[in-house]
Design a protein around this motif. Structure first.
Motif, PDB file in Angstrom:
ATOM      1  N   ILE A 198      65.421  66.958 105.959  1.00  0.00           N
ATOM      2  CA  ILE A 198      66.520  67.889 105.674  1.00  0.00           C
ATOM      3  C   ILE A 198      67.076  67.587 104.292  1.00  0.00           C
ATOM      4  CG2 ILE A 198      68.727  68.792 106.465  1.00  0.00           C
ATOM      5  CD1 ILE A 198      68.108  67.672 109.221  1.00  0.00           C
ATOM      6  N   THR A 199      66.937  68.534 103.390  1.00  0.00           N
ATOM      7  CA  THR A 199      67.492  68.351 102.052  1.00  0.00           C
ATOM      8  C   THR A 199      68.880  68.990 101.986  1.00  0.00           C
ATOM      9  OG1 THR A 199      66.661  70.425 101.153  1.00  0.00           O
ATOM     10  CG2 THR A 199      65.163  68.532 101.131  1.00  0.00           C
ATOM     11  N   LEU A 200      69.628  68.598 100.973  1.00  0.00           N
ATOM     12  CA  LEU A 200      70.930  69.223 100.775  1.00  0.00           C
ATOM     13  C   LEU A 200      70.771  70.727 100.550  1.00  0.00           C
ATOM     14  CD1 LEU A 200      72.808  66.687  98.472  1.00  0.00           C
ATOM     15  CD2 LEU A 200      72.700  66.814 100.946  1.00  0.00           C
ATOM     16  N   MET A 201      69.681  71.086  99.900  1.00  0.00           N
ATOM     17  CA  MET A 201      69.423  72.507  99.654  1.00  0.00           C
ATOM     18  C   MET A 201      69.296  73.265 100.965  1.00  0.00           C
ATOM     19  SD  MET A 201      68.915  74.629  97.084  1.00  0.00           S
ATOM     20  CE  MET A 201      69.867  75.857  97.941  1.00  0.00           C
ATOM     21  N   ASP A 202      68.645  72.665 101.936  1.00  0.00           N
ATOM     22  CA  ASP A 202      68.503  73.322 103.246  1.00  0.00           C
ATOM     23  C   ASP A 202      69.867  73.648 103.834  1.00  0.00           C
ATOM     24  OD1 ASP A 202      65.751  73.092 103.078  1.00  0.00           O
ATOM     25  OD2 ASP A 202      65.723  71.142 104.082  1.00  0.00           O
ATOM     26  N   ARG A 223      69.598  73.810  92.075  1.00  0.00           N
ATOM     27  CA  ARG A 223      68.811  73.828  93.302  1.00  0.00           C
ATOM     28  C   ARG A 223      67.805  72.685  93.341  1.00  0.00           C
ATOM     29  NH1 ARG A 223      70.274  79.279  94.406  1.00  0.00           N
ATOM     30  NH2 ARG A 223      69.378  79.566  96.455  1.00  0.00           N
ATOM     31  N   ARG A 224      67.212  72.387  92.197  1.00  0.00           N
ATOM     32  CA  ARG A 224      66.226  71.317  92.151  1.00  0.00           C
ATOM     33  C   ARG A 224      66.872  69.987  92.536  1.00  0.00           C
ATOM     34  NH1 ARG A 224      61.708  71.966  89.159  1.00  0.00           N
ATOM     35  NH2 ARG A 224      62.746  73.377  87.705  1.00  0.00           N
ATOM     36  N   GLU A 225      68.079  69.783  92.002  1.00  0.00           N
ATOM     37  CA  GLU A 225      68.785  68.533  92.310  1.00  0.00           C
ATOM     38  C   GLU A 225      69.147  68.462  93.794  1.00  0.00           C
ATOM     39  OE1 GLU A 225      69.746  64.939  90.721  1.00  0.00           O
ATOM     40  OE2 GLU A 225      69.072  66.680  89.560  1.00  0.00           O
ATOM     41  N   LEU A 226      69.550  69.577  94.345  1.00  0.00           N
ATOM     42  CA  LEU A 226      69.894  69.608  95.768  1.00  0.00           C
ATOM     43  C   LEU A 226      68.662  69.370  96.633  1.00  0.00           C
ATOM     44  CD1 LEU A 226      72.431  72.561  96.133  1.00  0.00           C
ATOM     45  CD2 LEU A 226      72.883  70.102  96.163  1.00  0.00           C
ATOM     46  N   ALA A 227      67.554  69.948  96.210  1.00  0.00           N
ATOM     47  CA  ALA A 227      66.332  69.812  97.005  1.00  0.00           C
ATOM     48  C   ALA A 227      65.752  68.409  96.910  1.00  0.00           C
ATOM     49  CB  ALA A 227      65.295  70.837  96.552  1.00  0.00           C
ATOM     50  N   ALA A 228      66.135  67.680  95.851  1.00  0.00           N
ATOM     51  CA  ALA A 228      65.571  66.349  95.658  1.00  0.00           C
ATOM     52  C   ALA A 228      66.236  65.304  96.547  1.00  0.00           C
ATOM     53  CB  ALA A 228      65.699  65.940  94.195  1.00  0.00           C
ATOM     54  N   GLN A 229      67.407  65.641  97.072  1.00  0.00           N
ATOM     55  CA  GLN A 229      68.137  64.667  97.885  1.00  0.00           C
ATOM     56  C   GLN A 229      68.086  65.064  99.360  1.00  0.00           C
ATOM     57  OE1 GLN A 229      71.904  63.129  96.100  1.00  0.00           O
ATOM     58  NE2 GLN A 229      71.677  64.845  94.697  1.00  0.00           N
ATOM     59  N   THR A 230      67.647  64.140 100.175  1.00  0.00           N
ATOM     60  CA  THR A 230      67.631  64.400 101.615  1.00  0.00           C
ATOM     61  C   THR A 230      68.851  63.762 102.258  1.00  0.00           C
ATOM     62  OG1 THR A 230      66.462  62.380 102.242  1.00  0.00           O
ATOM     63  CG2 THR A 230      65.118  64.261 101.534  1.00  0.00           C
ATOM     64  N   LEU A 231      69.139  64.214 103.457  1.00  0.00           N
ATOM     65  CA  LEU A 231      70.257  63.622 104.190  1.00  0.00           C
ATOM     66  C   LEU A 231      69.976  62.159 104.519  1.00  0.00           C
ATOM     67  CD1 LEU A 231      71.476  66.451 106.581  1.00  0.00           C
ATOM     68  CD2 LEU A 231      72.612  65.456 104.600  1.00  0.00           C
ATOM     69  N   ALA A 232      68.709  61.805 104.592  1.00  0.00           N
ATOM     70  CA  ALA A 232      68.370  60.395 104.834  1.00  0.00           C
ATOM     71  C   ALA A 232      68.835  59.534 103.660  1.00  0.00           C
ATOM     72  CB  ALA A 232      66.863  60.250 105.052  1.00  0.00           C
ATOM     73  N   ASP A 233      68.688  60.059 102.459  1.00  0.00           N
ATOM     74  CA  ASP A 233      69.171  59.319 101.287  1.00  0.00           C
ATOM     75  C   ASP A 233      70.667  59.063 101.402  1.00  0.00           C
ATOM     76  OD1 ASP A 233      66.610  59.505 100.280  1.00  0.00           O
ATOM     77  OD2 ASP A 233      67.035  61.355  99.179  1.00  0.00           O
ATOM     78  N   ILE A 234      71.394  60.109 101.765  1.00  0.00           N
ATOM     79  CA  ILE A 234      72.840  59.977 101.901  1.00  0.00           C
ATOM     80  C   ILE A 234      73.170  58.928 102.970  1.00  0.00           C
ATOM     81  CG2 ILE A 234      74.981  61.208 102.332  1.00  0.00           C
ATOM     82  CD1 ILE A 234      73.791  62.608 100.147  1.00  0.00           C
ATOM     83  N   ARG A 235      72.517  59.069 104.112  1.00  0.00           N
ATOM     84  CA  ARG A 235      72.801  58.144 105.203  1.00  0.00           C
ATOM     85  C   ARG A 235      72.548  56.699 104.774  1.00  0.00           C
ATOM     86  NH1 ARG A 235      68.454  58.200 109.610  1.00  0.00           N
ATOM     87  NH2 ARG A 235      67.416  57.519 107.692  1.00  0.00           N
ATOM     88  N   ASP A 236      71.415  56.467 104.107  1.00  0.00           N
ATOM     89  CA  ASP A 236      71.097  55.098 103.694  1.00  0.00           C
ATOM     90  C   ASP A 236      72.147  54.552 102.732  1.00  0.00           C
ATOM     91  OD1 ASP A 236      68.900  55.395 105.257  1.00  0.00           O
ATOM     92  OD2 ASP A 236      67.480  55.687 103.609  1.00  0.00           O
TER      93      ASP A 236
END
Lengths: 160, 160
Positions: free
Chosen positions: B72-76, B124-137
């Motif tokens: 799940i990306t931020l873009m999603d 959008r590219r920046e949003l798509a590059a970050q997943t919720l897993a990154d945030i969680r970690d």
DNA sequence: GTCATACTACTCGGATAAGAACTGTCCGAGTGGGGTAGG
DNA sequence: CCTACCCCACTCGGACAGTTCTTATCCGAGTAGTATGAC
């Protein structure tokens, strides 16, 4: 995003192609693009407040560019119309959450807020990197007749 | 931008810290963040339509993550809440301008539109590059007690 | 004791209002130019 | 003929409505668990 941004950008370009030293009225610009004149006037006022344009009242009045197109970035225009605040503004949802501290600045500590800010920063950076002069040059190289036809059309607009 | 995006992002993270295999109701999530329950429910429905969450009705029901946070990306999430269309949508102002052609697709030929699209693409590219897993970690490394305290708080929420 | 059945409490889902923001309109303050009358 | 004054048309600027989008709320459809009664 407000469509006034589109109007503002095109209006600035058109102003750059107008007769040098001659002001263009909001009415003319509106007729040029077939837009509501009074509302376009309102948007141009925002550009004046942002010191992108200058305005003159009375006969022979109108709007002029306040500085060279090289000195105007897309970011300037967007900020003038939309306001300076971020599109994604963290409401501090964590403040109400358990363990939340009203004193904490969650724009700095909230990881979600930081991630969104990073993306928005990329957007702003891209907007700030492009000046209206870049746009104008691209247009002129692709459609060389644009400056001439714009100037011609501006002077020959039917007055209602 | 709708503040529902902020709610959705935080809700997904909270769901990832909930008891595995256990659904969390919109009411609980709303109490967790002190938000209007029915409206939060509406936002979560949007995430269900986007196949980010799954929902279960009835007792023991609620919302669950539909897939791993890595997927799940931020873009999603942003697209699920805000809709897929661009923030800056060129209205084809040049169509009404002199020499404008109703047939032309000004999203492709209008230089202004292209410049704005470039900036939005960077976003959008920046949003798509970050997943919720990154945030969680990141959250877990900075605030190690978050998963535990979140799970604890979710189960011990006072029921109105 | 076991099974089937009806009931109840709970949750999502979409239909329905309230509020805010964007969009659009109107009229007044100020300005510059042109006409007019006087020198 | 030149000059000073006055009047008028023009333009921006901000105050005033209409419309769309966001925010918020409510009630119905469906479900799982539970209590109840018959066998």
């Amino acid at each position: 995003m407000s469509e006034g941004v589109e109007w503002a950008l095109h209006s600035c370009l058109t102003l750059s192609w107008a007769e040098p030293g001659q002001a263009v009225t909001a009415t003319k610009l509106a007729a040029f693009y077939d837009l509501p004149a009074a509302y376009l006037n309102k948007q141009l006022q925002a550009l004046v407040r942002a010191e992108i344009l200058t305005s003159t009242s009375g006969p022979r009045g109108g709007f002029r560019l306040a500085r060279d197109l090289k000195q105007i970035t897309l970011m300037d225009v967007v900020a003038a119309i939309e306001g300076p605040q971020d599109a994604f503004r963290c409401q501090g949802i964590l403040r109400a959450a358990p363990g939340g501290d009203p004193e904490t600045d969650y724009l700095k500590t909230c990881v979600v807020s930081q991630a969104m800010a990073r993306a928005e920063l990329a957007w702003r950076r891209e907007l700030a990197a492009q000046t209206l002069a870049d746009i104008r040059d691209t247009v002129e190289s692709r459609f060389p007749r644009t400056p001439e036809s714009t100037r011609h059309r501006l002077t020959n607009l039917r007055r209602p």
